[in-house]
Enzyme design. Structure first.
Site, mmCIF file in Angstrom:
data_model
loop_
_atom_site.group_PDB
_atom_site.id
_atom_site.type_symbol
_atom_site.label_atom_id
_atom_site.label_comp_id
_atom_site.label_asym_id
_atom_site.label_seq_id
_atom_site.Cartn_x
_atom_site.Cartn_y
_atom_site.Cartn_z
ATOM 1 N N SER A 24 -2.545 1.122 14.780
ATOM 2 C CA SER A 24 -3.139 2.453 14.956
ATOM 3 C C SER A 24 -3.417 2.675 16.439
ATOM 4 O O SER A 24 -3.639 1.705 17.173
ATOM 5 C CB SER A 24 -4.461 2.530 14.183
ATOM 6 O OG SER A 24 -5.192 3.678 14.565
ATOM 7 N N ASP A 58 -3.343 -7.682 -4.472
ATOM 8 C CA ASP A 58 -4.291 -7.584 -3.351
ATOM 9 C C ASP A 58 -3.692 -8.281 -2.127
ATOM 10 O O ASP A 58 -3.577 -9.501 -2.083
ATOM 11 C CB ASP A 58 -5.614 -8.247 -3.756
ATOM 12 C CG ASP A 58 -6.655 -8.175 -2.644
ATOM 13 O OD1 ASP A 58 -6.375 -7.568 -1.580
ATOM 14 O OD2 ASP A 58 -7.756 -8.724 -2.846
ATOM 15 N N LYS A 105 -6.821 -3.655 13.937
ATOM 16 C CA LYS A 105 -5.554 -3.054 14.356
ATOM 17 C C LYS A 105 -5.078 -3.620 15.698
ATOM 18 O O LYS A 105 -3.868 -3.720 15.943
ATOM 19 C CB LYS A 105 -5.687 -1.528 14.430
ATOM 20 C CG LYS A 105 -5.939 -0.880 13.065
ATOM 21 C CD LYS A 105 -4.784 -1.117 12.107
ATOM 22 C CE LYS A 105 -4.941 -0.445 10.772
ATOM 23 N NZ LYS A 105 -3.839 -0.734 9.843
ATOM 24 N N TYR A 141 -12.390 -1.682 12.331
ATOM 25 C CA TYR A 141 -11.016 -1.179 12.170
ATOM 26 C C TYR A 141 -10.206 -1.402 13.455
ATOM 27 O O TYR A 141 -9.060 -1.877 13.410
ATOM 28 C CB TYR A 141 -11.089 0.314 11.828
ATOM 29 C CG TYR A 141 -9.766 0.985 11.539
ATOM 30 C CD1 TYR A 141 -9.139 0.828 10.304
ATOM 31 C CD2 TYR A 141 -9.151 1.805 12.491
ATOM 32 C CE1 TYR A 141 -7.928 1.465 10.041
ATOM 33 C CE2 TYR A 141 -7.956 2.448 12.231
ATOM 34 C CZ TYR A 141 -7.348 2.278 11.002
ATOM 35 O OH TYR A 141 -6.156 2.913 10.739
ATOM 36 N N ASN A 184 1.679 -2.270 5.463
ATOM 37 C CA ASN A 184 1.073 -0.939 5.646
ATOM 38 C C ASN A 184 -0.339 -0.833 5.063
ATOM 39 O O ASN A 184 -1.125 -0.018 5.535
ATOM 40 C CB ASN A 184 1.991 0.110 5.004
ATOM 41 C CG ASN A 184 1.322 1.458 4.878
ATOM 42 O OD1 ASN A 184 1.198 2.195 5.852
ATOM 43 N ND2 ASN A 184 0.834 1.786 3.683
ATOM 44 N N GLY A 213 0.799 -1.222 0.000
ATOM 45 C CA GLY A 213 0.000 0.000 0.000
ATOM 46 C C GLY A 213 0.827 1.265 0.000
ATOM 47 O O GLY A 213 0.696 2.108 0.880
HETATM 48 P P1 NAP Z 1 -4.329 5.575 2.318
HETATM 49 O O1 NAP Z 1 -3.820 6.919 2.003
HETATM 50 O O2 NAP Z 1 -5.788 5.294 2.184
HETATM 51 O O3 NAP Z 1 -3.507 4.510 1.406
HETATM 52 C C1 NAP Z 1 -3.800 3.154 1.484
HETATM 53 C C2 NAP Z 1 -2.825 2.394 0.616
HETATM 54 O O4 NAP Z 1 -3.152 0.982 0.713
HETATM 55 C C3 NAP Z 1 -2.932 2.738 -0.862
HETATM 56 O O5 NAP Z 1 -1.662 2.622 -1.443
HETATM 57 C C4 NAP Z 1 -3.871 1.652 -1.411
HETATM 58 O O6 NAP Z 1 -3.686 1.403 -2.801
HETATM 59 C C5 NAP Z 1 -3.389 0.472 -0.588
HETATM 60 N N1 NAP Z 1 -4.360 -0.622 -0.484
HETATM 61 C C6 NAP Z 1 -5.657 -0.566 -0.085
HETATM 62 N N2 NAP Z 1 -6.196 -1.801 -0.109
HETATM 63 C C7 NAP Z 1 -5.225 -2.652 -0.538
HETATM 64 C C8 NAP Z 1 -5.163 -4.050 -0.793
HETATM 65 N N3 NAP Z 1 -6.217 -4.853 -0.606
HETATM 66 N N4 NAP Z 1 -3.997 -4.583 -1.247
HETATM 67 C C9 NAP Z 1 -2.910 -3.801 -1.443
HETATM 68 N N5 NAP Z 1 -2.905 -2.463 -1.223
HETATM 69 C C10 NAP Z 1 -4.054 -1.906 -0.772
HETATM 70 O O7 NAP Z 1 -3.958 5.121 3.812
HETATM 71 P P2 NAP Z 1 -2.995 5.842 4.899
HETATM 72 O O8 NAP Z 1 -3.778 6.872 5.614
HETATM 73 O O9 NAP Z 1 -1.705 6.184 4.275
HETATM 74 O O10 NAP Z 1 -2.786 4.620 5.946
HETATM 75 C C11 NAP Z 1 -1.757 3.656 5.776
HETATM 76 C C12 NAP Z 1 -1.806 2.698 6.954
HETATM 77 O O11 NAP Z 1 -1.645 3.431 8.171
HETATM 78 C C13 NAP Z 1 -3.120 1.948 7.068
HETATM 79 O O12 NAP Z 1 -2.879 0.626 7.537
HETATM 80 C C14 NAP Z 1 -3.876 2.747 8.111
HETATM 81 O O13 NAP Z 1 -4.829 1.961 8.795
HETATM 82 C C15 NAP Z 1 -2.739 3.172 9.028
HETATM 83 N N6 NAP Z 1 -3.037 4.373 9.822
HETATM 84 C C16 NAP Z 1 -3.312 5.562 9.223
HETATM 85 C C17 NAP Z 1 -3.575 6.685 10.000
HETATM 86 C C18 NAP Z 1 -3.854 8.043 9.392
HETATM 87 O O14 NAP Z 1 -4.153 8.988 10.149
HETATM 88 N N7 NAP Z 1 -3.771 8.217 8.089
HETATM 89 C C19 NAP Z 1 -3.567 6.578 11.400
HETATM 90 C C20 NAP Z 1 -3.287 5.338 11.975
HETATM 91 C C21 NAP Z 1 -3.012 4.247 11.174
HETATM 92 P P3 NAP Z 1 -4.570 2.211 -3.918
HETATM 93 O O15 NAP Z 1 -4.006 3.606 -3.968
HETATM 94 O O16 NAP Z 1 -4.330 1.476 -5.188
HETATM 95 O O17 NAP Z 1 -5.993 2.177 -3.442
#
Ligand code: NAP
Length: 248
Positions: free
Chosen positions: A143, A64, A160, A156, A91, A13
């Site tokens: 998270s 995936d 996590k 979620y 990730n 991701g």
């Molecule tokens: P994001 O911007 O939504 O990006 C998600 C990434 O995962 C994208 O590259 C997406 O690819 C990919 N993805 C989604 N489903 C997938 C699958 N089935 N197989 C392979 N790749 C997949 O997310 P983010 O905010 O950067 O978060 C990244 C991680 O950090 C996640 O695990 C999230 O739960 C965790 N997190 C985030 C936050 C926050 O505040 N942002 C806080 C705590 C934890 P596409 O672009 O092709 O869809």
């Protein structure tokens, strides 16, 4: 000083958000980077050309993470192309937020598959090359919500929290083989997604955080770099909170 010179990292991701930030920092530190995404072909190609300026091998794979067989095939392809995998960053993640009363079976299953089963799939697949190399670092993106829960995110939070138990179990199983497994628990990280939210609401969130700001993707990437590198050689089974003091 480059901390990942000669290392090969697989990041799930990474077409955008936190994963992209990790890929950028890893490439700056001399790593060859294989990364995955679900559907963002254009963003993946753009990241490949952005990162290739660092002079290491970079390749994006549409794969995936929730699919067990696809994960095995991906790891086989990355090992064939890059020679080995030293670092795995699990990730990839999604949200399907709603109150439990309204949550459908599909919303539950999808989040558990993409966020939790993917960690099992990829971790299991990389064990073989890491055993062969007699070393490895696996970093799982949890998270703060997995630690303290959150209304509207039962699916979620469960995924996590599951990652944290899985990480500790893996650390116990693989420590004797010099494979370290740790988790990161980001708090409120400002990404493209949060940029679309009402600025007033976002400012209220920032005000509740001891460091008085949301985190950046680079903040999480630097913590991931630490856990990926030899700087953390004696650290396994831990959860590193990257949340500006939101959780203490
Ligand atoms: P994001 O911007 O939504 O990006 C998600 C990434 O995962 C994208 O590259 C997406 O690819 C990919 N993805 C989604 N489903 C997938 C699958 N089935 N197989 C392979 N790749 C997949 O997310 P983010 O905010 O950067 O978060 C990244 C991680 O950090 C996640 O695990 C999230 O739960 C965790 N997190 C985030 C936050 C926050 O505040 N942002 C806080 C705590 C934890 P596409 O672009 O092709 O869809």
């Amino acid at each position: 000083m480059k901390l990942l010179e000669g290392k090969v990292a697989l990041i799930t991701g990474a077409s955008r958000g936190i994963g992209k930030g990790i890929a950028e920092v890893f490439a700056q530190h001399g790593a060859s980077v294989a990364f995955t995404y679900a559907s963002s072909d254009e963003k993946a190609r753009a990241l490949e050309s952005e990162l290739s300026t660092h002079g290491t091998k970079i390749k994006g794979y549409k794969s995936d993470a929730a699919d067990f067989n696809a994960a095995q095939q991906l790891v086989d392809e990355v090992v064939a192309e890059f020679g080995t995998i030293d670092i795995l960053v699990n990730n990839a993640g999604i949200t399907r937020d709603t109150l439990l009363m309204r949550m459908s079976e599909e919303q539950w299953d999808e989040v558990i598959r993409v966020n939790l089963k993917s960690v099992f799939n990829l971790s299991k697949a990389v064990i073989k090359p890491m055993l062969k190399a007699k070393s490895g670092s696996i970093i799982n993106m949890s998270s703060v919500v997995g630690v303290q829960g959150n209304a509207g995110q039962a699916n979620y939070a469960a995924s996590k929290a599951g990652i944290l138990g899985f990480t500790k179990s893996m650390a116990a199983e693989l420590g004797s083989r010099n494979i370290r497994c740790n988790a990161i628990a980001p708090g409120f990280i400002e990404t493209e997604m949060t940029a679309a939210l009402d600025e007033k609401v976002v400012q209220q969130w920032r005000d509740t955080i001891p460091l008085k700001r949301g985190g950046s993707t680079e903040d999480v990437a630097q913590a991931t770099l630490f856990l990926a590198s030899q700087m953390s050689a004696y650290i396994t089974g831990q959860t590193l909170h990257v949340c500006g003091g939101m959780l203490m």
